[in-house]
Design a protein around this motif. Sequence first.
Motif, PDB file in Angstrom:
ATOM      1  N   LYS A 386      26.107  -7.008  11.088  1.00 15.85           N
ATOM      2  CA  LYS A 386      25.104  -8.629  11.725  1.00 15.85           C
ATOM      3  C   LYS A 386      23.935  -8.843  11.140  1.00 15.85           C
ATOM      4  N   VAL A 387      23.400  -9.733  11.905  1.00 13.99           N
ATOM      5  CA  VAL A 387      21.896 -10.158  11.428  1.00 13.99           C
ATOM      6  C   VAL A 387      21.831 -10.951  12.225  1.00 13.99           C
ATOM      7  N   HIS A 388      20.396 -10.607  13.765  1.00 18.54           N
ATOM      8  CA  HIS A 388      20.173 -11.524  14.809  1.00 18.54           C
ATOM      9  C   HIS A 388      18.602 -10.766  14.989  1.00 18.54           C
ATOM     10  N   ARG A 389      17.370 -12.209  15.030  1.00 18.96           N
ATOM     11  CA  ARG A 389      16.373 -12.348  15.200  1.00 18.96           C
ATOM     12  C   ARG A 389      15.435 -11.520  14.347  1.00 18.96           C
ATOM     13  N   GLY A 390      16.031 -11.419  13.156  1.00 22.70           N
ATOM     14  CA  GLY A 390      15.192 -10.353  12.014  1.00 22.70           C
ATOM     15  C   GLY A 390      15.323  -8.961  12.089  1.00 22.70           C
ATOM     16  N   ALA A 391      16.442  -8.831  12.151  1.00 19.96           N
ATOM     17  CA  ALA A 391      17.161  -7.800  12.350  1.00 19.96           C
ATOM     18  C   ALA A 391      18.926  -7.559  11.826  1.00 19.96           C
ATOM     19  N   ALA A 392      19.013  -6.961  10.981  1.00 18.91           N
ATOM     20  CA  ALA A 392      19.815  -6.153  10.447  1.00 18.91           C
ATOM     21  C   ALA A 392      21.230  -4.834  11.290  1.00 18.91           C
ATOM     22  N   TYR A 393      21.825  -5.337  11.753  1.00 19.75           N
ATOM     23  CA  TYR A 393      22.509  -4.576  12.671  1.00 19.75           C
ATOM     24  C   TYR A 393      23.843  -3.869  11.946  1.00 19.75           C
ATOM     25  N   VAL A 394      24.068  -2.335  11.723  1.00 22.76           N
ATOM     26  CA  VAL A 394      25.430  -1.715  11.751  1.00 22.76           C
ATOM     27  C   VAL A 394      25.937  -1.513  12.488  1.00 22.76           C
ATOM     28  N   PHE A 395      26.991  -1.896  13.141  1.00 25.31           N
ATOM     29  CA  PHE A 395      28.166  -1.093  14.092  1.00 25.31           C
ATOM     30  C   PHE A 395      29.297  -0.183  12.880  1.00 25.31           C
ATOM     31  N   ALA A 396      29.210   1.041  13.572  1.00 29.85           N
ATOM     32  CA  ALA A 396      29.876   2.620  12.777  1.00 29.85           C
ATOM     33  C   ALA A 396      30.683   2.893  13.067  1.00 29.85           C
ATOM     34  N   MET A 397      31.716   3.502  12.359  1.00 28.44           N
ATOM     35  CA  MET A 397      32.185   4.798  13.104  1.00 28.44           C
ATOM     36  C   MET A 397      32.758   5.381  11.591  1.00 28.44           C
ATOM     37  N   ALA A 398      32.915   6.592  11.415  1.00 33.81           N
ATOM     38  CA  ALA A 398      33.564   7.268  10.629  1.00 33.81           C
ATOM     39  C   ALA A 398      35.209   6.768  10.056  1.00 33.81           C
ATOM     40  N   GLN A 399      35.566   6.189   8.679  1.00 35.28           N
ATOM     41  CA  GLN A 399      36.643   5.622   8.616  1.00 35.28           C
ATOM     42  C   GLN A 399      38.140   6.138   8.853  1.00 35.28           C
ATOM     43  N   ASP A 400      39.060   5.677   9.857  1.00 32.65           N
ATOM     44  CA  ASP A 400      40.583   6.313   9.785  1.00 32.65           C
ATOM     45  C   ASP A 400      40.271   7.828  10.263  1.00 32.65           C
ATOM     46  N   GLY A 401      39.959   7.388  11.297  1.00 33.43           N
ATOM     47  CA  GLY A 401      39.613   8.572  12.560  1.00 33.43           C
ATOM     48  C   GLY A 401      39.106  10.089  12.225  1.00 33.43           C
ATOM     49  N   GLY A 402      38.462   9.715  11.186  1.00 37.14           N
ATOM     50  CA  GLY A 402      37.318  10.770  10.368  1.00 37.14           C
ATOM     51  C   GLY A 402      36.488  11.011  11.303  1.00 37.14           C
ATOM     52  N   THR A 436      21.462   8.239   6.171  1.00 38.32           N
ATOM     53  CA  THR A 436      22.655   9.240   6.495  1.00 38.32           C
ATOM     54  C   THR A 436      22.289  10.130   7.969  1.00 38.32           C
ATOM     55  N   ASP A 437      23.484   9.562   8.402  1.00 38.62           N
ATOM     56  CA  ASP A 437      23.556  10.019  10.191  1.00 38.62           C
ATOM     57  C   ASP A 437      25.129  10.778   9.851  1.00 38.62           C
ATOM     58  N   THR A 438      25.389  11.240  11.617  1.00 42.41           N
ATOM     59  CA  THR A 438      26.818  12.133  11.006  1.00 42.41           C
ATOM     60  C   THR A 438      27.215  11.929  12.551  1.00 42.41           C
ATOM     61  N   PHE A 439      28.734  11.622  12.581  1.00 39.30           N
ATOM     62  CA  PHE A 439      29.886  11.124  12.907  1.00 39.30           C
ATOM     63  C   PHE A 439      30.275  12.564  14.090  1.00 39.30           C
ATOM     64  N   ALA A 440      29.863  13.395  15.276  1.00 42.21           N
ATOM     65  CA  ALA A 440      30.377  14.488  15.350  1.00 42.21           C
ATOM     66  C   ALA A 440      31.703  14.795  16.054  1.00 42.21           C
ATOM     67  N   ASP A 441      32.796  13.907  16.087  1.00 40.86           N
ATOM     68  CA  ASP A 441      34.567  13.552  15.800  1.00 40.86           C
ATOM     69  C   ASP A 441      34.534  11.903  15.760  1.00 40.86           C
ATOM     70  N   GLU A 442      36.712  12.106  16.258  1.00 45.30           N
ATOM     71  CA  GLU A 442      36.500  10.506  15.602  1.00 45.30           C
ATOM     72  C   GLU A 442      36.058   9.671  16.703  1.00 45.30           C
ATOM     73  N   THR A 443      35.472  10.339  17.953  1.00 44.73           N
ATOM     74  CA  THR A 443      35.344   9.126  18.821  1.00 44.73           C
ATOM     75  C   THR A 443      33.491   8.215  19.056  1.00 44.73           C
ATOM     76  N   ALA A 444      33.056   9.503  17.755  1.00 40.19           N
ATOM     77  CA  ALA A 444      31.589   9.123  17.674  1.00 40.19           C
ATOM     78  C   ALA A 444      31.729   7.355  16.984  1.00 40.19           C
ATOM     79  N   TYR A 445      30.418   7.061  17.003  1.00 37.48           N
ATOM     80  CA  TYR A 445      29.813   5.518  17.038  1.00 37.48           C
ATOM     81  C   TYR A 445      28.532   5.468  16.550  1.00 37.48           C
ATOM     82  N   HIS A 446      27.741   4.382  15.955  1.00 33.26           N
ATOM     83  CA  HIS A 446      26.422   4.163  16.345  1.00 33.26           C
ATOM     84  C   HIS A 446      26.724   2.451  15.579  1.00 33.26           C
ATOM     85  N   VAL A 447      25.277   2.234  16.450  1.00 29.40           N
ATOM     86  CA  VAL A 447      24.744   1.437  16.352  1.00 29.40           C
ATOM     87  C   VAL A 447      23.355   1.125  15.723  1.00 29.40           C
TER      88      VAL A 447
END
Length: 452
Positions: A386-402, A436-447
């Motif tokens: 997404k883009v909002h007020r001059g910034a890009a936003y990335v909603f992210a999880m590891a794919q397929d329960g990874g 680069t970032d880390t997703f600790a388990d299947e429940t991890a998500y970051h924005v």
Amino acid sequence: MRRRHGLVTIGGALVAAAIASGGAVAAAPAVPVEAGEASVAGTRSVLHLPRVPWEGGSAYWSRFPEAHRAGWDRASFFPTALWYGSCNPDQYVFDKAHGINTYAQCNPETTYDGLAAARMSTLFTPQGQPARGGRVQVGTLLDDEVDGRYEVEEGLAHMRALARQYDVARTGRFTYANWTGSILTGDRSMKVSTDYYDTVDVNSVDAYLLSVPQCDWTYDGQWVGSRYRVPAVSSWSSGHVGLPISQTSCRTPSSYGKLIDLQLEVNRARGQRGPLWGVHEVISTGGSVNGYRQPTGAQVKAAAMNSVVHEARGLMWFSQAPDQADVSDCVSGDAFRDARVDPSSCGAANVAAVGEFNHFLQSLAPVINTRSFVWSFGPGTDTMLKVHRGAAYVFAMAQDGGHGTRTFTLPPGVTGRRVVVVGENRTLPARGHTFTDTFADETAYHVYRVQL
């Protein structure tokens, strides 16, 4: 959302594919800018990327006078509904504190005055509500799981009759229906799915894959395949080729986004862009016995985020479990009510987790209610841009329960060198247009937020 056991239908072979590197995806064509979209400052000139098909975000609700009066078309609003609420003054305070803004159903004696004072929306008519202009009932729940309770022609006739009765021209309200998971499987043709979806404005599917054993189809102890269709394109945002609901990951949060993908395919097949809501269990519908599992609060939050990443336009929380002790070891008619009355109740921790997630989501509503861009950030990522007020936003999880480390390739036009991880009090460096970032388990998500 009645508890039931589905039928087994064995489809064709399961196919999985992934995008090997970051980049725009040609398979998802650009969609013309819709009314009002060009007013989003800078997004068209900065990111020369295709946009996902959509119904208009929060502006969609302005076509329904009662939803408009209740403020549903504000950019700061995102629907977070409770399927069945206890609905009394004390409960309104508790539910609002946990981010609930809408009730699909309540007790029959629920009054308009109490809901209006609490500034709660409903999908039912409370006692004493004005015919128009009440700012409480914004929509109408027409029926639930009709596809699982009727033969097809009988069910369609029933839904079409309700649609005529509650048409927006008569009521000023949108219509909503929830379907069983079978509507996205080989149990039903795409024509049946589209015919049912055409009867209402807002659709959803309940398939509580964190909790129920029904996605693990076996015969004589051997895995025989998934009953769900395989989506062609995952979410239109990440641009990944569609991943199936598979044996290895079906009982992870990733399956909830795949359910949204499958419904997006129904929308594409019917040529409509109506809103899809994600339906999520607060507690297991079958406790922890007979193959059922009790989800953790982290799993519940992650499943809801995965629905949003795949373009869900609202959330419906289901907080009930059967009242037979031999069926469920966590009995509840409303886990929110139980948590208010007894903070040590079996679902209280998950109710608290739902509240945390609802507030986090609503804090990002002005971002989520903008139109997403199509971009693949790299292999193993499940994302929404997404883009909002001059910034890009990335909603992210590891794919397929990874899980594990993932590298994100930023699109042209996003030039910031500092990546803010929203709500986590940390930042990451962007080097060479990647981070680069880390997703600790299947429940991890970051924005992530990155300046353009």
